[in-house]
Design a protein around this motif. Structure first.
Motif: not given
Ligand SMILES: [Zn+2]
Length: 246
Positions: A1-9, A64-65, A70-74
């Protein structure tokens, strides 16, 4: 499962079952995403106040395919309307709702994201919420390319500095001579001047723009007409704000 990090509102959150939350995010680089924050309804440790609408967060999430969610990690708070307190939170809900209405799913909208963050920052530093709201609406509609010109009457070419009328369908600002009599929203010259300046300054500098509360009331009326026209309804939070301000 690819993990993405970044800013969001954070745009919205809903309870999902006993312990989880469904979160709608406007990510800076990948557009609007819907995700599940496991334990988000219970554990304040993991998500704290990070899931309030219009919170600026740094997030990690997994895609997830074959799944839309998406699943929020933190989610770590970078900026929060809670620090501005009181009515700022009601305005923040309004801004988040408008972004949610306008941002398409999974389509990067970095300018919308930056508008949101800049307005949140200004709200936190005490710039008046009322003028920020008018600024936010103005830029939101401008970025969609649907804000009518505030400079010249489209029918006769006359400059509008002295005042204009937003005709009832909200397509154009017309000069007073061309406007249908007694219809639409009257815009005094000072209200148009506010818009001309709002096109040129960052939200943080909006406190220095000279505008009367009467002019802001007319801008609010014009924007209500424009928003209802484009959304087909009045935003929920706008009704709440109107009731508070009565
Ligand atoms: Zn005209």
């Amino acid at each position: 499962m690819p993990l993405h990090t970044g800013e969001a509102l954070v745009l919205r959150t809903y309870r999902l079952g006993e312990t989880d939350r469904l979160v709608v995010l406007l990510t800076r680089d990948r557009g609007k995403k819907r995700g599940v924050a496991r334990g988000g309804a219970r554990s304040r440790k993991r998500f704290g106040g990070a899931l309030e609408p219009f919170t600026h967060v740094r997030v990690a999430y997994q895609e997830r395919e074959q799944r839309d969610l998406v699943r929020l990690d933190y989610a770590d708070v970078l900026g929060s309307p809670l620090t501005a307190g009181g009515e700022a939170c009601t305005y923040a809900s309004y801004f988040a709702e408008l972004l949610d209405e306008w941002a398409p799913e999974n389509d990067p909208q970095e300018r919308l994201f930056r508008l949101g963050v800049a307005v949140l920052d200004a709200l936190q530093t005490g710039v008046g919420a009322e003028r920020l709201a008018r600024y936010f609406e103005y830029w939101l509609l401008r970025l969609q390319g649907v804000y009518p010109s505030v400079h010249a009457c489209p029918q006769c070419g006359e400059a509008l500095q002295g005042g204009a009328v937003l005709e009832p369908r909200g397509h154009w600002f017309l000069c007073r001579q061309c406007a249908p009599h007694g219809q639409g929203v009257a815009m005094p010259g000072s209200a148009l001047q506010f818009l001309v300046e709002a096109a040129q300054v960052a939200p943080a500098a909006l406190g220095d723009v000279n505008v009367s509360s009467e002019a802001l009331v007319q801008v609010a009326a014009a924007h209500r007409l424009l928003l209802v026209w484009h959304l087909d309804r009045e935003p929920r939070a706008a009704r709440v704000l109107r009731e508070i301000n009565l």
